[in-house]
Enzyme design. Sequence first.
Site, PDB file in Angstrom:
ATOM      1  N   ASP A 144     -34.396  50.294  48.241  1.00 52.59           N
ATOM      2  CA  ASP A 144     -34.817  49.870  46.902  1.00 52.59           C
ATOM      3  C   ASP A 144     -34.257  48.484  46.576  1.00 52.59           C
ATOM      4  OD1 ASP A 144     -36.031  50.037  44.457  1.00 52.59           O
ATOM      5  OD2 ASP A 144     -34.561  51.390  43.571  1.00 52.59           O
ATOM      6  N   ASN A 199     -46.198  54.812  44.618  1.00 50.00           N
ATOM      7  CA  ASN A 199     -46.359  53.367  44.822  1.00 50.00           C
ATOM      8  C   ASN A 199     -47.825  52.910  44.854  1.00 50.00           C
ATOM      9  OD1 ASN A 199     -43.447  52.914  47.001  1.00 50.00           O
ATOM     10  ND2 ASN A 199     -43.630  52.606  44.790  1.00 50.00           N
TER      11      ASN A 199
HETATM   12  C1  FPP Z   1     -38.686  49.184  47.189  1.00 50.06           C
HETATM   13  O1  FPP Z   1     -38.320  48.017  46.491  1.00 50.06           O
HETATM   14  C2  FPP Z   1     -39.341  48.872  48.457  1.00 50.06           C
HETATM   15  C3  FPP Z   1     -40.629  49.195  48.805  1.00 50.06           C
HETATM   16  C4  FPP Z   1     -41.536  49.946  47.910  1.00 50.06           C
HETATM   17  C5  FPP Z   1     -41.225  48.778  50.096  1.00 50.06           C
HETATM   18  C6  FPP Z   1     -40.312  48.913  51.271  1.00 50.06           C
HETATM   19  C7  FPP Z   1     -40.986  48.408  52.488  1.00 50.06           C
HETATM   20  C8  FPP Z   1     -40.392  47.611  53.407  1.00 50.06           C
HETATM   21  C9  FPP Z   1     -38.994  47.174  53.348  1.00 50.06           C
HETATM   22  C10 FPP Z   1     -41.170  47.188  54.596  1.00 50.06           C
HETATM   23  C11 FPP Z   1     -40.865  48.177  55.667  1.00 50.06           C
HETATM   24  C12 FPP Z   1     -41.477  47.850  56.933  1.00 50.06           C
HETATM   25  C13 FPP Z   1     -41.338  48.650  58.017  1.00 50.06           C
HETATM   26  C14 FPP Z   1     -41.908  48.237  59.322  1.00 50.06           C
HETATM   27  C15 FPP Z   1     -40.614  49.934  57.938  1.00 50.06           C
HETATM   28  P1  FPP Z   1     -38.965  47.749  45.063  1.00 50.06           P
HETATM   29  O2  FPP Z   1     -40.214  46.981  45.254  1.00 50.06           O
HETATM   30  O3  FPP Z   1     -39.100  49.041  44.354  1.00 50.06           O
HETATM   31  O4  FPP Z   1     -37.868  46.842  44.388  1.00 50.06           O
HETATM   32  P2  FPP Z   1     -37.497  46.783  42.838  1.00 50.06           P
HETATM   33  O5  FPP Z   1     -36.892  48.101  42.506  1.00 50.06           O
HETATM   34  O6  FPP Z   1     -36.513  45.667  42.769  1.00 50.06           O
HETATM   35  O7  FPP Z   1     -38.757  46.507  42.098  1.00 50.06           O
END
Ligand code: FPP
Length: 245
Positions: A21, A69
């Site tokens: 996160d 999401n």
């Molecule tokens: C949460 O941060 C993250 C995600 C919803 C996406 C995670 C995906 C990746 C790191 C790419 C993974 C790739 C592979 C190949 C496994 P957020 O967007 O909720 O952050 P925030 O809470 O600050 O808004």
Amino acid sequence: MGYQDQIDLSRVPKHIAVIMDGNGRWAKGFGKLRIFGHHNGVKSVREAVEAADDIGVKYITLYTFSAENWNRPKFEVSAIMELLVTALSREVAQMMKNNVKLSAIGDLDQLPPRCLKELDNAKEKTKDNTGITMTLAISYGSRREMTVAAKNIAQQVKDGKLNPEDITEEVFAQNLYTHDLPDPELLIRTSGEYRVSNYLLWQIAYAELYFTPKLWPDFRREDLFEAVLDYQKRERRFGKTSEQV
Ligand code: FPP
């Protein structure tokens, strides 16, 4: 002495679950679009998987995209799907080199065909690898997983293949997406949020929860080792008293 040297290799969790996160906030800190954070999160994935493998963790399960999401802005959803396609195709060689086996759980039918194809390709290529199993939870939601399990079980009863009195915890667990995985002993969540967000709710019944304020794109090997050390300092009792364990 670094964190890694302090780890007792005979008491390493077999399975670590991770809620990655903070990508959006990380990007915002640089005045960039949220997707910049997701892109930088891929390096953290690589580091976490390699660090876990180095200390003998057998399974790591990463919350890559939740069922909820899909409700994000269309642009962000398609950018994450695109990122998955490129990251999977690019990382497969590294997975082969590191003996990593890729797996995926979730409502995968929802994925765009290109993404599903890349995922199947990476799973197929890495299927005989014997090192750590890296499971991506994509379009995953725990309540949905359990609802699907209940439906499957009901169907087996209806078909006369199962008696209601034979529905045990083991039978239920066998009907979850995670039937091939042991329960995680450690759940790590980054970005200072203290929630489990519909992630592996059945499976984390006895997991130790570890929260770090680090945002996911800043997560490095040392952070994984620090989490494992913290886990090793805790006493796991499974409902028993201190004297019994
Ligand atoms: C949460 O941060 C993250 C995600 C919803 C996406 C995670 C995906 C990746 C790191 C790419 C993974 C790739 C592979 C190949 C496994 P957020 O967007 O909720 O952050 P925030 O809470 O600050 O808004």
